[in-house]
Design a protein around this motif. Structure first.
Motif, PDB file in Angstrom:
ATOM      1  N   UNK A  58       0.806  -1.217   0.000  1.00 48.48           N
ATOM      2  CA  UNK A  58       0.000   0.000   0.000  1.00 48.48           C
ATOM      3  C   UNK A  58       0.837   1.264   0.000  1.00 48.48           C
ATOM      4  N   UNK A  59       2.150   1.127   0.190  1.00 50.46           N
ATOM      5  CA  UNK A  59       3.027   2.286   0.127  1.00 50.46           C
ATOM      6  C   UNK A  59       4.465   1.824  -0.016  1.00 50.46           C
ATOM      7  N   UNK A  60       5.340   2.740  -0.365  1.00 58.52           N
ATOM      8  CA  UNK A  60       6.769   2.469  -0.435  1.00 58.52           C
ATOM      9  C   UNK A  60       7.511   3.535   0.370  1.00 58.52           C
ATOM     10  N   UNK A  61       8.667   3.157   0.896  1.00 57.35           N
ATOM     11  CA  UNK A  61       9.468   4.079   1.695  1.00 57.35           C
ATOM     12  C   UNK A  61      10.911   4.045   1.206  1.00 57.35           C
ATOM     13  N   UNK A  62      11.517   5.241   1.123  1.00 55.70           N
ATOM     14  CA  UNK A  62      12.911   5.382   0.721  1.00 55.70           C
ATOM     15  C   UNK A  62      13.712   5.789   1.946  1.00 55.70           C
ATOM     16  N   UNK A  63      14.752   5.042   2.245  1.00 54.76           N
ATOM     17  CA  UNK A  63      15.618   5.335   3.383  1.00 54.76           C
ATOM     18  C   UNK A  63      16.992   5.739   2.858  1.00 54.76           C
ATOM     19  N   UNK A  64      17.391   6.962   3.168  1.00 62.06           N
ATOM     20  CA  UNK A  64      18.684   7.480   2.737  1.00 62.06           C
ATOM     21  C   UNK A  64      19.505   7.856   3.962  1.00 62.06           C
ATOM     22  N   UNK A  66      22.018   9.971   5.958  1.00 60.73           N
ATOM     23  CA  UNK A  66      22.558  11.330   5.971  1.00 60.73           C
ATOM     24  C   UNK A  66      23.816  11.402   6.816  1.00 60.73           C
ATOM     25  N   UNK A  67      24.032  10.393   7.665  1.00 63.23           N
ATOM     26  CA  UNK A  67      25.254  10.289   8.462  1.00 63.23           C
ATOM     27  C   UNK A  67      25.451   8.824   8.817  1.00 63.23           C
ATOM     28  N   UNK A  68      26.444   8.548   9.634  1.00 64.64           N
ATOM     29  CA  UNK A  68      26.716   7.167  10.000  1.00 64.64           C
ATOM     30  C   UNK A  68      25.616   6.563  10.877  1.00 64.64           C
ATOM     31  N   UNK A  69      24.895   7.418  11.572  1.00 59.81           N
ATOM     32  CA  UNK A  69      23.888   6.919  12.517  1.00 59.81           C
ATOM     33  C   UNK A  69      22.465   7.322  12.157  1.00 59.81           C
ATOM     34  N   UNK A  70      22.279   8.322  11.331  1.00 59.29           N
ATOM     35  CA  UNK A  70      20.938   8.819  11.017  1.00 59.29           C
ATOM     36  C   UNK A  70      20.582   8.528   9.563  1.00 59.29           C
ATOM     37  N   UNK A  71      19.301   8.326   9.344  1.00 61.37           N
ATOM     38  CA  UNK A  71      18.814   8.163   7.982  1.00 61.37           C
ATOM     39  C   UNK A  71      17.427   8.788   7.877  1.00 61.37           C
ATOM     40  N   UNK A  72      17.107   9.249   6.679  1.00 64.22           N
ATOM     41  CA  UNK A  72      15.851   9.944   6.430  1.00 64.22           C
ATOM     42  C   UNK A  72      14.929   9.013   5.652  1.00 64.22           C
ATOM     43  N   UNK A  73      13.666   8.989   6.053  1.00 65.30           N
ATOM     44  CA  UNK A  73      12.681   8.142   5.385  1.00 65.30           C
ATOM     45  C   UNK A  73      11.670   9.012   4.657  1.00 65.30           C
ATOM     46  N   UNK A  74      11.414   8.675   3.406  1.00 58.81           N
ATOM     47  CA  UNK A  74      10.390   9.337   2.610  1.00 58.81           C
ATOM     48  C   UNK A  74       9.406   8.270   2.148  1.00 58.81           C
ATOM     49  N   UNK A  75       8.172   8.352   2.611  1.00 57.21           N
ATOM     50  CA  UNK A  75       7.169   7.337   2.296  1.00 57.21           C
ATOM     51  C   UNK A  75       6.111   7.904   1.357  1.00 57.21           C
ATOM     52  N   UNK A  76       5.705   7.078   0.399  1.00 58.10           N
ATOM     53  CA  UNK A  76       4.723   7.480  -0.595  1.00 58.10           C
ATOM     54  C   UNK A  76       3.613   6.427  -0.648  1.00 58.10           C
ATOM     55  N   UNK A  77       2.396   6.748  -0.192  1.00 59.81           N
ATOM     56  CA  UNK A  77       1.298   5.766  -0.284  1.00 59.81           C
ATOM     57  C   UNK A  77       0.818   5.627  -1.726  1.00 59.81           C
ATOM     58  N   UNK A  78       0.250   4.468  -2.017  1.00 55.37           N
ATOM     59  CA  UNK A  78      -0.300   4.230  -3.341  1.00 55.37           C
ATOM     60  C   UNK A  78      -1.780   4.618  -3.373  1.00 55.37           C
ATOM     61  N   UNK A  79      -2.236   4.912  -4.575  1.00 59.90           N
ATOM     62  CA  UNK A  79      -3.669   5.104  -4.814  1.00 59.90           C
ATOM     63  C   UNK A  79      -4.066   4.245  -6.007  1.00 59.90           C
TER      64      UNK A  79
END
Length: 218
Positions: A58-64, A66-79
């Motif tokens: 029902x959705x996808x998430x991108x994990x990037x 940004x440092x050795x310990x932190x990462x940013x998640x961008x999630x996109x739900x489907x329609x």
């Protein structure tokens, strides 16, 4: 006066089946909201940054990172208007929804059957019919989940790609992809629903025993 007593062993197995069906239904419903059905690993390139992409139903998430310990998640739900979704995901969405509804109906049916069993009714179909109906519903739900799991497994094995919108900066195919934890959750849930369905569908009407209270002469 004589009373009717139901042997305890006649409903213990049905209670175990109800518990198994409930846990299986919870697992299947939970897997619907998880994104770790397919895990993509993309390497850093001029067009696409290095990231981990989790593709769910029902959705996808991108994990990037940004440092050795932190990462940013961008999630996109489907329609339902997202035409880029492949056929297997579209059908799997409906299969999981059907499995969740069938599992819910199966739980309602077995609750009704257990009620009739505990009040010790003498009518044979009072518990037999609802138990068999619940068994059929749970088996059908387990089959729907099994189809989803197998289809997702084959898609990962064939390394199939998905044409996500260019704005998401995700390649059509990753360098590597693997099965995620959601598959294990769904697989366990589907197996438990199948097992509970077999328990319910093999239900046999118990034999009631007459118990005569002791009388003492004075």
């Amino acid at each position: 006066a004589a009373s009717m007593v139901l042997p305890p062993c006649s409903y213990n197995r049905q209670l175990a089946g109800f518990t198994t069906a409930t846990v299986g239904w919870v697992l299947v419903t939970t897997s619907m909201g998880l994104v770790e059905w397919r895990v993509w690993h993309t390497e850093n390139s001029p067009l696409f940054p290095s990231s981990v992409v989790c593709v769910g139903m029902w959705k996808m998430c991108i994990y990037q990172h940004v440092s050795n310990t932190n990462r940013v998640a961008l999630c996109q739900p489907y329609t339902y208007r997202d035409t880029y979704l492949p056929l297997d995901i579209r059908i799997s969405q409906n299969l999981l929804l059907v499995a969740s509804i069938l599992g819910l109906l199966g739980r309602a049916s077995v609750i009704f059957a257990l009620r009739n069993l505990y009040i010790r009714t003498l009518q044979k179909n009072a518990a037999f019919g609802p138990f068999v109906a619940s068994g059929i519903l749970n088996i059908a739900a387990g089959v729907c989940v099994s189809i989803t799991v197998v289809w997702n497994y084959q898609s990962v094995g064939r390394e199939e790609g998905i044409a996500f919108p260019p704005s998401l900066s995700i390649p059509f195919k990753p360098e590597t992809q693997e099965l995620g934890g959601a598959v294990l959750v769904a697989c366990l849930g589907g197996i438990m629903m199948l097992l509970s369905g077999l328990v319910f569908i093999s239900y046999k009407h118990p034999i009631f025993h007459q118990v005569h209270p002791r009388t003492s002469g004075i």
